[in-house]
Every structure is written in structure tokens, then in C-alpha cells.
Design a protein around this motif. Sequence first.
Motif, short mmCIF file in Angstrom:
data_model
loop_
_atom_site.label_atom_id
_atom_site.label_comp_id
_atom_site.label_asym_id
_atom_site.label_seq_id
_atom_site.Cartn_x
_atom_site.Cartn_y
_atom_site.Cartn_z
N ILE A 95 0.87 -1.18 0.00
CA ILE A 95 0.00 0.00 0.00
C ILE A 95 0.90 1.22 0.00
CG2 ILE A 95 -1.81 1.24 1.24
CD1 ILE A 95 -2.67 -1.55 0.28
N HIS B 2 -1.17 3.99 4.97
CA HIS B 2 -2.32 4.60 5.65
C HIS B 2 -2.20 4.32 7.14
CE1 HIS B 2 -4.88 3.92 1.76
NE2 HIS B 2 -3.91 4.80 1.60
N SER C 171 -13.22 3.59 5.13
CA SER C 171 -12.47 4.79 4.76
C SER C 171 -10.97 4.61 4.99
CB SER C 171 -12.98 6.00 5.54
OG SER C 171 -12.67 5.86 6.92
N PRO D 182 -8.12 0.25 1.91
CA PRO D 182 -8.42 0.34 0.48
C PRO D 182 -8.66 -1.05 -0.14
CG PRO D 182 -6.07 0.48 0.81
CD PRO D 182 -6.69 0.38 2.18
N ASP E 235 -9.38 -3.14 -4.12
CA ASP E 235 -9.29 -3.06 -5.58
C ASP E 235 -10.68 -3.00 -6.18
OD1 ASP E 235 -6.51 -3.17 -5.88
OD2 ASP E 235 -6.49 -5.36 -5.83
#
Length: 187
Positions: free
Chosen positions: A36, A40, A137, A140, A142
Motif C-alpha cells: 500500500i 495509511h 475509509s 483500500p 481493488d
Amino acid sequence: MLLLLALVCAAPVIVSYLMYYVFKPVGGTSSYGQLIDPQHPIPAQLVVTDEKGQSLPLKSLEGKWLMITVNGSDCEEQCVTRLYYMRQVRVLQSGERERVVNVWLRTDDKPVSDVIKIAYPQPDTRMFVADQKAIASWLPVDDGTKLTDHIFLVDPNGNLMMRFPKNPDLKKINADVAKLLKWSRIG
């Protein structure tokens, strides 16, 4: 003859310069999971509720490698498979297994079946209830996949760093986690 000898000696330097600056090679990756980028961090406002009904920020689990899966309390076959894979990967780390915590983020507060509670006991698998919108939120996915399709890996600094594919390969997940634990001294 001297010019030919100088050219042969300089050839590796010239080729390496061309390969580095002109023909930029497109490298692959040696990891199975998708990295990633950018990372995050765990949101400070993401609060989870444990089995005893106590609320705590998910950030409080920082300091360990977290393998996270998301699903409702009605854990169907795919959910059980992910929980099984997470448990097996943790066990296969042998002496390093204490550095890994498995986390099941449940999107509802319905009771979990006793079979699952027995198969995946605390503290090896931490079961928390969290707000689905807050999780969505942060984590993530795909195109064509859902939040409930993946296993996520969070580093000890609290950064989401890797996502494993929908139908993962246990051996490849284990290889990725073993490599991370071997080369990382944090957590």
C-alpha cells in the motif's frame, strides 16, 4: 590494439551507466501481497469494542504486526478460511509469533458462534466490533473486490502496509510475513 583493450575494459562501466540512466528497467516485486503506497496510518478516531464491551482505539494495538480481516459476525466459509490462514501464518512464525496479532474487525455486534470462539481463542485472535464506514475509509480495496475479501497487514508503527488478494495462498502469505519479521526489528 591498445584502443581495443581500453574499450573492452571500459565496456562494463559504459553498459552499467546505460542500464542505470537510459534503459530504466521496470522491476517486479518480491512480495506476494500488494504494498500500500502511500501507507495509511490507523486513524486516531477508529474506536473498536472488545468482547467485554469496552471501547478502545485501534491505535492502542500499535507495537505489534497486525493481520486484519473484516467481516460480519456471521462468519461464512470465506471468513473462516481467512481466520484459519491468519492463525496458521502466526503459528508458522514459531519463535516470532508473539510479534503478530490477528485481528477480526466485525461490522456488527451480533454474537459470534461458539465454534469460532473455540477455534480462534483470545488473545491469539482479537475480535473487535468496529464501524464499517470508518473501516472502509481506512482500508483500500481493488476494483471488483470488497472489504471482506482481503487480509490486511499493519506494521508495528500503525501503518497499513500490505493487502493480500481475495483468494490468498497460505504459503505465500507466510513467506511475506516471515520475511518481514526476519528483516524488521520493530514490533
